[in-house]
Design a protein around this motif. Structure first.
Motif, PDB file in Angstrom:
ATOM      1  N   TYR A  11       0.870  -1.060  -0.035  1.00 20.14           N
ATOM      2  CA  TYR A  11       0.095  -0.005  -0.159  1.00 20.14           C
ATOM      3  C   TYR A  11       0.672   1.346   0.088  1.00 20.14           C
ATOM      4  O   TYR A  11       0.311   2.401  -0.481  1.00 20.14           O
ATOM      5  CB  TYR A  11      -0.906   0.159   1.068  1.00 20.14           C
ATOM      6  CG  TYR A  11      -2.312  -0.782   0.893  1.00 20.14           C
ATOM      7  CD1 TYR A  11      -3.429  -0.454  -0.249  1.00 20.14           C
ATOM      8  CD2 TYR A  11      -2.512  -1.912   1.217  1.00 20.14           C
ATOM      9  CE1 TYR A  11      -4.300  -1.077  -0.317  1.00 20.14           C
ATOM     10  CE2 TYR A  11      -3.610  -2.609   1.035  1.00 20.14           C
ATOM     11  CZ  TYR A  11      -4.603  -2.259   0.028  1.00 20.14           C
ATOM     12  OH  TYR A  11      -5.731  -2.795  -0.404  1.00 20.14           O
ATOM     13  N   ASN A  12       1.898   1.307   0.695  1.00 14.96           N
ATOM     14  CA  ASN A  12       2.812   2.633   0.614  1.00 14.96           C
ATOM     15  C   ASN A  12       3.051   2.874  -0.616  1.00 14.96           C
ATOM     16  O   ASN A  12       2.847   4.194  -1.162  1.00 14.96           O
ATOM     17  CB  ASN A  12       3.931   2.547   1.694  1.00 14.96           C
ATOM     18  CG  ASN A  12       3.788   2.686   3.006  1.00 14.96           C
ATOM     19  OD1 ASN A  12       2.297   2.741   3.387  1.00 14.96           O
ATOM     20  ND2 ASN A  12       4.388   2.386   3.772  1.00 14.96           N
ATOM     21  N   PRO A  13       3.734   1.956  -1.538  1.00 14.08           N
ATOM     22  CA  PRO A  13       3.863   2.750  -2.917  1.00 14.08           C
ATOM     23  C   PRO A  13       2.685   2.619  -3.795  1.00 14.08           C
ATOM     24  O   PRO A  13       2.867   3.865  -4.655  1.00 14.08           O
ATOM     25  CB  PRO A  13       5.071   1.153  -3.541  1.00 14.08           C
ATOM     26  CG  PRO A  13       5.264   0.355  -2.079  1.00 14.08           C
ATOM     27  CD  PRO A  13       4.179   0.825  -1.098  1.00 14.08           C
ATOM     28  N   ALA A  14       1.756   1.877  -3.582  1.00 15.02           N
ATOM     29  CA  ALA A  14       0.463   2.091  -4.433  1.00 15.02           C
ATOM     30  C   ALA A  14      -0.052   3.583  -4.204  1.00 15.02           C
ATOM     31  O   ALA A  14      -0.496   4.185  -4.911  1.00 15.02           O
ATOM     32  CB  ALA A  14      -0.416   1.070  -4.010  1.00 15.02           C
ATOM     33  N   ILE A  15       0.076   4.088  -2.783  1.00 23.32           N
ATOM     34  CA  ILE A  15      -0.558   5.060  -2.309  1.00 23.32           C
ATOM     35  C   ILE A  15       0.230   6.465  -2.836  1.00 23.32           C
ATOM     36  O   ILE A  15      -0.064   7.514  -3.470  1.00 23.32           O
ATOM     37  CB  ILE A  15      -0.969   5.402  -0.854  1.00 23.32           C
ATOM     38  CG1 ILE A  15      -1.757   4.469  -0.573  1.00 23.32           C
ATOM     39  CG2 ILE A  15      -1.041   6.828  -0.434  1.00 23.32           C
ATOM     40  CD1 ILE A  15      -1.904   4.131   0.970  1.00 23.32           C
ATOM     41  N   ALA A  16       1.656   6.159  -3.014  1.00 21.27           N
ATOM     42  CA  ALA A  16       2.635   7.240  -3.361  1.00 21.27           C
ATOM     43  C   ALA A  16       2.446   7.352  -4.892  1.00 21.27           C
ATOM     44  O   ALA A  16       2.413   8.587  -5.489  1.00 21.27           O
ATOM     45  CB  ALA A  16       4.264   6.592  -3.217  1.00 21.27           C
ATOM     46  N   LYS A  17       2.178   6.229  -5.684  1.00 23.90           N
ATOM     47  CA  LYS A  17       1.896   6.273  -7.093  1.00 23.90           C
ATOM     48  C   LYS A  17       0.553   7.111  -7.453  1.00 23.90           C
ATOM     49  O   LYS A  17       0.440   8.000  -8.121  1.00 23.90           O
ATOM     50  CB  LYS A  17       1.751   4.989  -7.643  1.00 23.90           C
ATOM     51  CG  LYS A  17       1.754   4.756  -9.143  1.00 23.90           C
ATOM     52  CD  LYS A  17       1.610   3.533  -9.621  1.00 23.90           C
ATOM     53  CE  LYS A  17       1.288   3.332 -11.017  1.00 23.90           C
ATOM     54  NZ  LYS A  17       1.234   2.109 -11.664  1.00 23.90           N
ATOM     55  N   ALA A  18      -0.504   6.959  -6.529  1.00 20.01           N
ATOM     56  CA  ALA A  18      -1.671   7.317  -6.617  1.00 20.01           C
ATOM     57  C   ALA A  18      -1.770   8.968  -6.404  1.00 20.01           C
ATOM     58  O   ALA A  18      -2.277   9.768  -7.316  1.00 20.01           O
ATOM     59  CB  ALA A  18      -2.729   6.880  -5.770  1.00 20.01           C
ATOM     60  N   LEU A  19      -0.939   9.310  -5.465  1.00 22.29           N
ATOM     61  CA  LEU A  19      -0.668  10.684  -5.138  1.00 22.29           C
ATOM     62  C   LEU A  19      -0.056  11.411  -6.303  1.00 22.29           C
ATOM     63  O   LEU A  19      -0.272  12.527  -6.356  1.00 22.29           O
ATOM     64  CB  LEU A  19       0.208  10.886  -3.758  1.00 22.29           C
ATOM     65  CG  LEU A  19      -0.629  10.560  -2.667  1.00 22.29           C
ATOM     66  CD1 LEU A  19       0.296  10.589  -1.387  1.00 22.29           C
ATOM     67  CD2 LEU A  19      -1.876  11.515  -2.411  1.00 22.29           C
ATOM     68  N   GLN A  20       0.721  10.698  -7.074  1.00 19.99           N
ATOM     69  CA  GLN A  20       1.652  11.418  -8.122  1.00 19.99           C
ATOM     70  C   GLN A  20       0.545  11.423  -9.333  1.00 19.99           C
ATOM     71  O   GLN A  20       0.827  12.329 -10.075  1.00 19.99           O
ATOM     72  CB  GLN A  20       2.878  10.484  -8.714  1.00 19.99           C
ATOM     73  CG  GLN A  20       3.786  10.568  -7.543  1.00 19.99           C
ATOM     74  CD  GLN A  20       4.925   9.644  -8.026  1.00 19.99           C
ATOM     75  OE1 GLN A  20       4.937   8.839  -8.935  1.00 19.99           O
ATOM     76  NE2 GLN A  20       6.267   9.517  -7.224  1.00 19.99           N
ATOM     77  N   GLN A  21      -0.537  10.802  -9.518  1.00 21.36           N
ATOM     78  CA  GLN A  21      -1.518  10.703 -10.434  1.00 21.36           C
ATOM     79  C   GLN A  21      -2.461  11.542 -10.251  1.00 21.36           C
ATOM     80  O   GLN A  21      -3.230  12.065 -11.511  1.00 21.36           O
ATOM     81  CB  GLN A  21      -1.958   9.150 -10.624  1.00 21.36           C
ATOM     82  CG  GLN A  21      -0.825   8.270 -11.384  1.00 21.36           C
ATOM     83  CD  GLN A  21      -1.531   6.786 -11.362  1.00 21.36           C
ATOM     84  OE1 GLN A  21      -2.714   6.575 -10.969  1.00 21.36           O
ATOM     85  NE2 GLN A  21      -0.651   6.069 -11.956  1.00 21.36           N
ATOM     86  N   VAL A  22      -3.040  11.747  -9.016  1.00 17.33           N
ATOM     87  CA  VAL A  22      -4.274  12.559  -8.793  1.00 17.33           C
ATOM     88  C   VAL A  22      -4.224  13.862  -8.930  1.00 17.33           C
ATOM     89  O   VAL A  22      -2.864  14.475  -8.610  1.00 17.33           O
ATOM     90  CB  VAL A  22      -4.940  12.121  -7.435  1.00 17.33           C
ATOM     91  CG1 VAL A  22      -5.072  10.669  -7.232  1.00 17.33           C
ATOM     92  CG2 VAL A  22      -4.071  12.604  -6.423  1.00 17.33           C
TER      93      VAL A  22
END
Length: 190
Positions: free
Chosen positions: A58-69
Motif C-alpha cells: 500500500y505505501n508504494p501504491a498510495i505514493a503512485k496514486a498521489l503522483q497521478q491524482v
C-alpha cells in the motif's frame, strides 16, 4: 469530513502507532516478541510482519496514486464509496470479529526477528510522508487498487484510512499478546 481534519486525524493516529512501537514493543525481549497465546494466534512480531506486508504493497501504491491524482480544491470533503466504507469497517479496532487473512499476508511460520520492528518504524515514517503529500491531492479519486483484487479501486483517502485503521487494529492485537506473554511468564515463575 474536510481534508485537513481527515489528514490531521490520520497523522495523529500514525504518531500514536509510532509511540506505541517505541515505548511498548521495542523494549520487549525475544520471548515476549515471539510468544504465541495459541498455535493459531499471532505473536507480537507476526502482527507487525502482517502490517509490514500490507505496507510493502500500500505505501508504494498510495505514493503512485498521489503522483497521478489532480490537486483538489482547498479543504474539500472526503467521500466514501461502498467498498471504502466496508473495507474500513472490517479493520476498525473496535470491530471484534476475527477474519482470515489472505495466505500471502499471513506471517505464521516465519522466522522473525527484531528487524520486523525496524521495518515497521520505517513504514510509519513513509506513511507520515504520504499523509503530508496528500494535503493538496484529490483524495476522492479512485486510483489505489485493492491488494487482493486489483481490479477494485479505493479512493486515495479511503486507502489511507484503511491502512491506518488496519494498523491500529493489529497494534491492539500485538499489545494484547504482549500482556498475555507477561501473564504466561509470571505463571512460569510461580
Amino acid at each position: 469530513m474536510d481534508t485537513n481534519t481527515f489528514l490531521a486525524q490520520l497523522q495523529a493516529a500514525v504518531r500514536q502507532l509510532q509511540a506505541q512501537a517505541e515505548t511498548e514493543l521495542a523494549p520487549l525481549d525475544d520471548f515476549t516478541l515471539n510468544f504465541k497465546p495459541s498455535p493459531e494466534r499471532w505473536s507480537v512480531l507476526e502482527c507487525l510482519e502482517h502490517l509490514n506486508r500490507y505496507s510493502r504493497y500500500y505505501n508504494p501504491a498510495i505514493a503512485k496514486a498521489l503522483q497521478q491524482v489532480p490537486t483538489q480544491a482547498q479543504n474539500a470533503s472526503v467521500r466514501y464509496s461502498w467498498l471504502g466504507r466496508k473495507s474500513i469497517t472490517l479493520v476498525q479496532s473496535d470491530n471484534g470479529k476475527q477474519y482470515k487473512t489472505v495466505k500471502h499476508m499471513n506471517p505464521v511460520g516465519g522466522n522473525l526477528g527484531r528487524e520486523v520492528l525496524t521495518e515497521f518504524r520505517e513504514h510509519q515514517a513513509q506513511l507520515l510522508t504520504l499523509l503530508d503529500a496528500a494535503q493538496c491531492a484529490d483524495l476522492n479519486k479512485k486510483v489505489v487498487p485493492v491488494e487482493f483484487f486489483r481490479l477494485l479501486k479505493l479512493g486515495t483517502g479511503e486507502a489511507l484510512e484503511f491502512v491506518v485503521r488496519h494498523q491500529q487494529r493489529h497494534m491492539q492485537q500485538a499489545l494484547r499478546t504482549k500482556q498475555q506473554a507477561t501473564s504466561a511468564r509470571l505463571a512460569l515463575a510461580v
